[in-house]
Design an enzyme around this catalytic site. Structure first.
Site, PDB file in Angstrom:
ATOM      1  N   ASP A  84      -3.999 -14.377   6.595  1.00  0.00           N
ATOM      2  CA  ASP A  84      -3.493 -14.275   7.966  1.00  0.00           C
ATOM      3  C   ASP A  84      -4.577 -13.905   8.971  1.00  0.00           C
ATOM      4  O   ASP A  84      -5.495 -13.146   8.673  1.00  0.00           O
ATOM      5  CB  ASP A  84      -2.378 -13.216   7.987  1.00  0.00           C
ATOM      6  CG  ASP A  84      -1.530 -13.271   9.233  1.00  0.00           C
ATOM      7  OD1 ASP A  84      -1.327 -14.365   9.774  1.00  0.00           O
ATOM      8  OD2 ASP A  84      -1.048 -12.199   9.662  1.00  0.00           O
ATOM      9  N   HIS A  85      -4.446 -14.445  10.190  1.00  0.00           N
ATOM     10  CA  HIS A  85      -5.313 -14.108  11.324  1.00  0.00           C
ATOM     11  C   HIS A  85      -6.800 -14.205  10.976  1.00  0.00           C
ATOM     12  O   HIS A  85      -7.559 -13.240  11.124  1.00  0.00           O
ATOM     13  CB  HIS A  85      -4.973 -12.719  11.867  1.00  0.00           C
ATOM     14  CG  HIS A  85      -3.773 -12.729  12.771  1.00  0.00           C
ATOM     15  ND1 HIS A  85      -3.804 -13.261  14.035  1.00  0.00           N
ATOM     16  CD2 HIS A  85      -2.505 -12.311  12.569  1.00  0.00           C
ATOM     17  CE1 HIS A  85      -2.610 -13.155  14.605  1.00  0.00           C
ATOM     18  NE2 HIS A  85      -1.795 -12.587  13.722  1.00  0.00           N
ATOM     19  N   SER A 214       8.279  -7.418  14.147  1.00  0.00           N
ATOM     20  CA  SER A 214       8.747  -6.043  13.966  1.00  0.00           C
ATOM     21  C   SER A 214       9.281  -5.445  15.259  1.00  0.00           C
ATOM     22  O   SER A 214      10.052  -4.480  15.222  1.00  0.00           O
ATOM     23  CB  SER A 214       7.611  -5.163  13.428  1.00  0.00           C
ATOM     24  OG  SER A 214       7.220  -5.564  12.137  1.00  0.00           O
ATOM     25  N   THR A 236       4.280  -4.401  10.999  1.00  0.00           N
ATOM     26  CA  THR A 236       4.392  -3.031  11.482  1.00  0.00           C
ATOM     27  C   THR A 236       5.639  -2.329  10.974  1.00  0.00           C
ATOM     28  O   THR A 236       5.628  -1.108  10.742  1.00  0.00           O
ATOM     29  CB  THR A 236       4.352  -3.009  13.021  1.00  0.00           C
ATOM     30  OG1 THR A 236       3.138  -3.621  13.467  1.00  0.00           O
ATOM     31  CG2 THR A 236       4.404  -1.592  13.555  1.00  0.00           C
TER      32      THR A 236
END
Length: 293
Positions: A84-85, A214, A236
């Site tokens: 991810d990212h 979240s 989160t």
């Protein structure tokens, strides 16, 4: 069972009018909790390892990826593994070596033309190696300590026409869109721009991904899925559950020194959070789409 393919989970969710949860993991306790929660909900799940998590793990992707793969093999539900990212494209070959089947290329912070150039290059590499590729257009706020972008600030929302062009130019498999959520929210007060999400769903030819989930209350999550979101990223919420459980344990046992006590509580709390979130997005009530936020 062996690692599932992210693309298979996404395609099945899209066909069923639901979404698949993609949950960020940092520790072995995260991995165990997410899989336990997915088993309790009888839902497949995507384990996500972010570039920031790799940095936390001393720059090494392989150990956490190996733990996730080993846990997936004993799971009673399908589990996929996602990177991810990714801003450092040098991580991509390592992801391939670790058996990761999908990546999210994060160039949303760059001007449009640079975003296209970086993403197109990364997607070409990914597709050459059989890796499913996600990217982001219209920057979602909240990463790296930055505040969420104002709703009217440039880049705070994804433009449908630009999104269609972006997909054509980059050949991505899924698009993360900015429609009102923000990364790292500790309150569930964000609202989805349903009109914009509707236009994106009508315009865009690939599955839509929601980051910063979240920060959404259950009704907003349901509306997002009913509006066309297929992959729901969660991070989160588990950090909140984990931290609260550890804080509570250490407060109640100030002399305790065995980490198994508070980490066990943390794992249980994250399992409960995962189960609840997966149950929420698994069977969306499509009537919520017409309900005003």
């Amino acid at each position: 069972m062996p690692l599932a393919f992210t693309s298979d989970l996404i395609d099945r969710a899209a066909a069923g009018g639901t979404a698949v949860a993609a949950v960020n993991v940092i520790t072995l306790e995260h991995i165990e909790a997410v899989i336990n929660g997915a088993e309790a909900a009888s839902q497949p799940v995507i384990l996500q390892i972010s570039e920031n998590a790799v940095k936390y793990r001393l720059g090494r992707l392989a150990p956490l990826a190996a733990a996730a793969t080993a846990a997936a093999r004993t799971a009673r539900v399908e589990v996929a593994l996602h990177l991810d990212h990714v801003k450092d494209l040098g991580l991509l070959p390592t992801a391939l070596e670790c058996g990761i089947g999908s990546v999210m290329i994060d160039a949303a912070h760059l001007p449009y033309e640079q975003n296209v150039e970086v993403t197109r290059h990364a997607v070409k590499w990914a597709h050459t190696h059989g890796i499913w590729a996600e990217a982001e257009l219209g920057e979602v706020g909240g990463k790296d300590g930055r505040g969420a972008l104002d709703a009217h600030a440039p880049g705070a929302r994804t433009d449908p026409a630009e999104a269609a062009q972006y997909i054509e130019e980059t050949r991505i498999d899924a698009l993360a869109v900015a429609v009102g959520s923000a990364h790292a929210m500790t309150s569930r007060t964000a609202t989805i721009d349903r009109e914009l999400l509707g236009r994106l769903h009508e315009t865009v030819s690939v599955p839509l991904v929601l980051h910063g989930s979240s920060g959404l209350a259950d009704a907003e999550l349901l509306a997002a899925v009913a509006g066309g979101i297929i992959k729901v990223n969660i991070g989160t919420a588990l950090s909140i559950a984990m931290t609260h459980a550890i804080r509570t344990h250490l407060t109640s046992e100030p002399r305790g020194v065995d980490p198994r006590g508070y980490l066990s509580d943390a794992r249980t709390a994250m399992t409960v959070a995962t189960t609840r979130l997966l149950n929420t997005i698994a069977a969306p009530d499509h009537t919520l789409w017409s309900v005003s936020p």
